[in-house]
Design an enzyme around this catalytic site. Structure first.
Site, PDB file in Angstrom:
ATOM      1  N   HIS A  57     -43.451  77.378  80.613  1.00 11.80           N
ATOM      2  CA  HIS A  57     -44.342  78.438  80.097  1.00 11.80           C
ATOM      3  C   HIS A  57     -43.540  79.669  79.687  1.00 11.80           C
ATOM      4  O   HIS A  57     -42.979  80.364  80.522  1.00 11.80           O
ATOM      5  CB  HIS A  57     -45.361  78.825  81.182  1.00 11.80           C
ATOM      6  CG  HIS A  57     -46.418  79.763  80.688  1.00 11.80           C
ATOM      7  ND1 HIS A  57     -47.732  79.394  80.537  1.00 11.80           N
ATOM      8  CD2 HIS A  57     -46.370  81.055  80.282  1.00 11.80           C
ATOM      9  CE1 HIS A  57     -48.433  80.414  80.079  1.00 11.80           C
ATOM     10  NE2 HIS A  57     -47.628  81.443  79.916  1.00 11.80           N
ATOM     11  N   HIS A  59     -43.006  82.894  76.349  1.00 15.01           N
ATOM     12  CA  HIS A  59     -43.509  83.584  75.135  1.00 15.01           C
ATOM     13  C   HIS A  59     -42.309  84.012  74.294  1.00 15.01           C
ATOM     14  O   HIS A  59     -41.786  85.115  74.450  1.00 15.01           O
ATOM     15  CB  HIS A  59     -44.353  84.799  75.518  1.00 15.01           C
ATOM     16  CG  HIS A  59     -45.643  84.424  76.185  1.00 15.01           C
ATOM     17  ND1 HIS A  59     -46.827  84.289  75.498  1.00 15.01           N
ATOM     18  CD2 HIS A  59     -45.912  84.107  77.477  1.00 15.01           C
ATOM     19  CE1 HIS A  59     -47.779  83.918  76.342  1.00 15.01           C
ATOM     20  NE2 HIS A  59     -47.243  83.800  77.545  1.00 15.01           N
ATOM     21  N   GLN A 152     -54.101  84.840  71.700  1.00  9.89           N
ATOM     22  CA  GLN A 152     -53.875  85.893  72.700  1.00  9.89           C
ATOM     23  C   GLN A 152     -55.090  86.816  72.890  1.00  9.89           C
ATOM     24  O   GLN A 152     -55.402  87.220  73.997  1.00  9.89           O
ATOM     25  CB  GLN A 152     -52.665  86.730  72.260  1.00  9.89           C
ATOM     26  CG  GLN A 152     -52.423  88.019  73.052  1.00  9.89           C
ATOM     27  CD  GLN A 152     -51.397  87.860  74.143  1.00  9.89           C
ATOM     28  OE1 GLN A 152     -50.256  87.487  73.897  1.00  9.89           O
ATOM     29  NE2 GLN A 152     -51.808  88.136  75.359  1.00  9.89           N
ATOM     30  N   HIS A 210     -53.843  79.507  79.093  1.00  9.93           N
ATOM     31  CA  HIS A 210     -53.739  80.592  80.063  1.00  9.93           C
ATOM     32  C   HIS A 210     -55.092  80.604  80.770  1.00  9.93           C
ATOM     33  O   HIS A 210     -56.097  80.932  80.148  1.00  9.93           O
ATOM     34  CB  HIS A 210     -53.506  81.921  79.365  1.00  9.93           C
ATOM     35  CG  HIS A 210     -52.112  82.133  78.880  1.00  9.93           C
ATOM     36  ND1 HIS A 210     -51.543  81.369  77.903  1.00  9.93           N
ATOM     37  CD2 HIS A 210     -51.162  83.041  79.264  1.00  9.93           C
ATOM     38  CE1 HIS A 210     -50.303  81.789  77.691  1.00  9.93           C
ATOM     39  NE2 HIS A 210     -50.047  82.799  78.504  1.00  9.93           N
ATOM     40  N   GLU A 213     -56.010  83.971  84.681  1.00 12.02           N
ATOM     41  CA  GLU A 213     -54.915  84.874  85.064  1.00 12.02           C
ATOM     42  C   GLU A 213     -55.534  86.201  85.467  1.00 12.02           C
ATOM     43  O   GLU A 213     -55.542  87.173  84.718  1.00 12.02           O
ATOM     44  CB  GLU A 213     -53.922  85.071  83.909  1.00 12.02           C
ATOM     45  CG  GLU A 213     -52.664  85.826  84.357  1.00 12.02           C
ATOM     46  CD  GLU A 213     -51.663  86.058  83.237  1.00 12.02           C
ATOM     47  OE1 GLU A 213     -51.960  85.715  82.078  1.00 12.02           O
ATOM     48  OE2 GLU A 213     -50.578  86.602  83.540  1.00 12.02           O
ATOM     49  N   ASP A 309     -42.153  82.618  81.720  1.00  8.90           N
ATOM     50  CA  ASP A 309     -43.211  83.414  81.090  1.00  8.90           C
ATOM     51  C   ASP A 309     -42.651  84.508  80.168  1.00  8.90           C
ATOM     52  O   ASP A 309     -42.931  84.510  78.977  1.00  8.90           O
ATOM     53  CB  ASP A 309     -44.144  84.015  82.160  1.00  8.90           C
ATOM     54  CG  ASP A 309     -45.525  84.374  81.609  1.00  8.90           C
ATOM     55  OD1 ASP A 309     -45.776  84.129  80.409  1.00  8.90           O
ATOM     56  OD2 ASP A 309     -46.359  84.886  82.373  1.00  8.90           O
TER      57      ASP A 309
HETATM   58 ZN   LIG Z   1     -48.146  83.401  79.370  1.00 13.10          ZN
END
Ligand SMILES: [Zn+2]
Length: 425
Positions: A57, A59, A152, A210, A213, A309
């Site tokens: 995971h 970005h 997102q 996701h 979270e 992440d």
């Molecule tokens: Zn993430």
């Protein structure tokens, strides 16, 4: 050219093992293999030969942007999202590609040869998608970059998100992403999960959302994710990332949830470095840790990987692509200090994450790709303890990175001249 590693230890405890790589694949593993004429020889000298690290995971569209256009003063998730919103209109494809390529260099040097990266599709230009597809192609000889179409700002909350997500998949993005807890309502979150799972089914793709979270114990989209995975027969192809609300759920509900996740063959990803810093921010004391229930998931038969992440981006100004740092943080936060539990944390950044990405060629087995990393440690626990030096990183039978062994030269009266951190165990 053939490459042979002599006298290595393996993560399963075998020692005195040789490994022969031929034509990019593992040809043989065993004791005292003959050295083929002209082969490159690596003397492992009893150190640990492990499969490469896999980050489940990440970005990559945001990485190494720390300080652009300003730093995150509070260090919170919300300021990070606001900062990313400020940065997005200023992004250029060239800068994005350069930062991503630089990060991939760091990754390879750390023995990290496969990364699943989410890429934001809420920008109508799909600038980051195009940039990362280009990067994926460019790094392919030395790193597997798998991309997730990630809405997102919310799939249903953003008018063009669903159309953009489909366009990203048409362009070659590999995995369907989502963010149900960020939709306007619980119902919209559940609806987004249904849409995404059906889209993945129709296209024969994997899913990685996701999911929950949040520290809100009533954020239960993972239940919906397990439901649609089961309903659509997507077993083994769906991942819930973060799952931090599970930390705060009551045990009675979790006792029902865990078997449902296992039954659906759901994978789970914890992101220890990020969740220990971002969760619990609305708490006074006691402050929750926020990380999902890693040992309990494993005990229930759910495959768990760890992700990095973020590295030097709006949400996290630290990190270096070192998956042993990720494993160490996960181990501490989850209190996985038993011998088997510590080894499970090493698996979480290697074999477990490879299963999440669906990398069938990963692992130290005859016939698989000759990808591995020689660590300056004698077993997985020592590797985590020392954040062990990557003495050699091999991709398809070729050495792609070397780092000199870590030693310290001492000048102390009556003491040895150097420190060896591996002498005790
Ligand atoms: Zn993430």
């Amino acid at each position: 050219m053939d490459l042979i590693v002599k006298n290595a230890r393996l993560p399963d405890g075998r020692s005195g093992i040789d490994l022969l790589a031929r034509a990019g694949r593992i040809e043989a593993i065993g004791a005292q293999l003959p050295v083929p004429a002209g082969a490159e020889v690596i003397d492992a000298a009893g150190q640990l030969l492990a499969p490469p690290f896999v980050d489940a995971h990440f970005h990559m569209d945001a990485t190494l942007s720390h300080g652009l256009p300003r730093v995150n003063r509070s260090g919170t998730l919300l300021e990070g999202i606001a900062l990313w919103g400020e940065l997005k209109p200023q992004l250029t494809q060239q800068a994005l590609v350069e930062r991503a390529l630089q990060y991939c260099d760091w990754a390879v040097a750390k023995g990290l040869l496969a990364i699943r990266s989410h890429v934001d599709v809420c920008d109508d230009r799909l600038l980051a998608v195009e940039a990362l597809l280009h990067v994926k192609q460019q790094v392919e000889p030395y790193l597997d970059l798998q991309l997730v179409a990630f809405p997102q700002d919310g799939l249903l909350r953003t008018p063009s998100a669903l159309a953009n997500l489909k366009r990203a998949l048409d362009l070659g993005v590999d995995v369907v992403g989502g963010i149900p807890h960020f939709e306007r309502t619980m119902a919209d979150g559940a609806e987004s999960v249904r849409i995404l799972c059906e889209l993945a089914t129709a296209r024969g793709l994997r899913v990685d959302v996701h999911c929950d979270e949040s520290d809100d114990p009533l954020s239960r989209h993972v239940e919906t994710l397990a439901f649609h995975t089961q309903r659509l027969g997507l077993h083994g192809r769906v991942t819930g990332s973060h799952l931090t609300s599970m930390h705060s759920m009551d045990n009675d509900y979790v006792s029902k949830l865990l078997p449902l996740m296992a039954e659906a063959g759901l994978h789970a990803v914890a992101n220890p470095l990020i969740n220990i810093t971002l969760q619990g921010r609305h708490d006074s004391y006691p402050k929750r840790r926020g990380m999902t229930r890693v040992p309990e998931l494993l005990a229930a038969g759910v495959n768990v990987g760890f992700g990095h992440d973020c590295v030097m981006d709006p949400w996290y100004s630290l990190g270096s692509g070192d998956m042993l740092e990720v494993a160490a943080m996960g181990l501490h936060v989850a209190q996985m200090t038993g011998e088997d539990a510590m080894r499970a944390c090493f698996d979480a950044v290697t074999v477990n994450s490879a299963r999440i990405l669906g990398l069938t060629d990963h692992g130290l087995e005859v016939g698989k790709a000759a990808d591995f990393v020689l660590l300056q440690a004698r077993d997985p626990v020592e590797a985590i303890r020392l954040r062990a030096t990557r003495l050699a990183v091999v991709r398809r039978g070729q050495v792609v990175a070397r780092t000199p062994a870590a030693t310290a030269a001492l000048s102390l009266p009556g003491r040895p001249a150097a420190v060896d951190w591996t002498l005790v165990r």
